[in-house]
Design a protein around this motif. Structure first.
Motif, PDB file in Angstrom:
ATOM      1  N   ILE A 194     -95.373  27.737 -11.896  1.00  0.00           N
ATOM      2  CA  ILE A 194     -96.383  26.751 -12.296  1.00  0.00           C
ATOM      3  C   ILE A 194     -96.314  26.510 -13.802  1.00  0.00           C
ATOM      4  N   ALA A 195     -96.155  27.588 -14.560  1.00  0.00           N
ATOM      5  CA  ALA A 195     -96.092  27.490 -16.019  1.00  0.00           C
ATOM      6  C   ALA A 195     -94.892  26.670 -16.473  1.00  0.00           C
ATOM      7  N   ARG A 196     -93.750  26.861 -15.829  1.00  0.00           N
ATOM      8  CA  ARG A 196     -92.556  26.095 -16.207  1.00  0.00           C
ATOM      9  C   ARG A 196     -92.760  24.601 -15.977  1.00  0.00           C
ATOM     10  N   LEU A 197     -93.393  24.262 -14.845  1.00  0.00           N
ATOM     11  CA  LEU A 197     -93.660  22.850 -14.564  1.00  0.00           C
ATOM     12  C   LEU A 197     -94.653  22.278 -15.578  1.00  0.00           C
ATOM     13  N   ALA A 198     -95.689  23.043 -15.889  1.00  0.00           N
ATOM     14  CA  ALA A 198     -96.681  22.594 -16.871  1.00  0.00           C
ATOM     15  C   ALA A 198     -96.025  22.357 -18.227  1.00  0.00           C
ATOM     16  N   THR A 224    -102.432  32.231 -16.064  1.00  0.00           N
ATOM     17  CA  THR A 224    -101.378  31.258 -15.784  1.00  0.00           C
ATOM     18  C   THR A 224    -101.034  30.463 -17.034  1.00  0.00           C
ATOM     19  N   THR A 225    -102.044  30.078 -17.806  1.00  0.00           N
ATOM     20  CA  THR A 225    -101.767  29.368 -19.057  1.00  0.00           C
ATOM     21  C   THR A 225    -101.001  30.256 -20.028  1.00  0.00           C
ATOM     22  N   PHE A 226    -101.231  31.555 -19.976  1.00  0.00           N
ATOM     23  CA  PHE A 226    -100.480  32.475 -20.842  1.00  0.00           C
ATOM     24  C   PHE A 226     -98.983  32.410 -20.542  1.00  0.00           C
TER      25      PHE A 226
END
Length: 250
Positions: free
Chosen positions: A82-86, A103-105
């Motif tokens: 998810i982080a990579r996509l964001a 997750t934001t971390f």
């Protein structure tokens, strides 16, 4: 397999993942669908879980929140994807709000060498951002010892000094009726304000948050795009009547 053994397997998976699918439980316990449905009904009667379409989620008090350490070890691979996509949505020159969440971390390590400015309310986040030589600002205010998040009236006043191209915000609950929720009202108000100050807002939360509803509402589903891992097709169609979903590729 004995009833008690199946219950132990079900609760073990739930505590580790937050949500489990009916098919997964059938496979790991070598049990029939009717047996697993009966087990889930029994555990729901005990208040240990909540049955949802196609599986179950862990029952939690609406005001109880896990610590940052507890959050960081759950659904790790999903959070990283998810982080990579964001991170791929962030353009050079962007001013970004990065919420204080697990997750934001994970987004931060995907930002090495980027020409961006990041504002955060996460103590762990700003330390990581600075260590990577990224242009970072932290909001002032009251520090939550459990999650290392800055919240409160001072933080709300402080965030009004900024305008963001994009905001990436975590959520404890994603609910078709209740919207995006979190256990802490002060934190919910800060997340809402960050959304209002952003041109685009993204919720970064794995699919275990689906059907969860906590004490404090952040905002409605339509106020943000939800970046998540795989969601059941029937549930996705229902949610997409209210908001957009970006799913990570496996």
């Amino acid at each position: 397999m004995l009833n008690m053994e199946r219950h132990k397997i079900i609760m073990g998976l739930l505590k580790r993942k937050g949500t489990v699918k009916l098919k997964e439980l059938m496979e790991v316990s070598s049990s029939s669908e009717s047996t697993i449905r009966r087990d889930l009904a029994e555990l729901e009667d005990l208040g240990a879980l909540k049955r949802v379409h196609g599986g179950a989620i862990l029952s939690q008090a609406r005001t109880i929140e896990m610590s940052m350490v507890e959050k960081s070890v759950r659904n790790v691979q999903e959070k990283k994807r998810i982080a990579r996509l964001a991170a791929s949505l962030i353009m050079d020159g962007d001013c970004v709000f990065l919420d204080a969440g697990s997750t934001t971390f994970e987004v931060i390590e995907c930002l090495v060498g980027r020409d961006i400015t990041v504002v955060t309310n996460g103590l762990m986040h700003v330390e990581e951002l600075v260590s990577m030589d990224l242009n970072a600002y932290i909001l002032g205010g009251k520090m939550k010892a459990k999650t290392k998040a800055v919240i409160g009236g001072i933080a709300l006043d402080n965030i009004m000094n900024y305008r963001f191209d994009k905001a990436f915000i975590g959520a404890n609950g994603v609910h078709i009726v209740d919207g995006y929720t979190t256990p802490d009202m002060e934190e919910a108000l800060l997340k809402r304000k960050a959304m209002e100050l952003s041109d685009e807002c993204f919720i970064v939360a794995d699919s275990s948050k689906l059907h969860q509803s906590h004490f404090a509402k952040m905002f409605n589903l339509e106020a943000a795009v939800w970046i998540t891992d795989a969601v059941d097709e029937e549930e996705k169609r229902s949610i997409m009547k209210k908001t957009s979903i970006m799913e990570v590729s496996v």
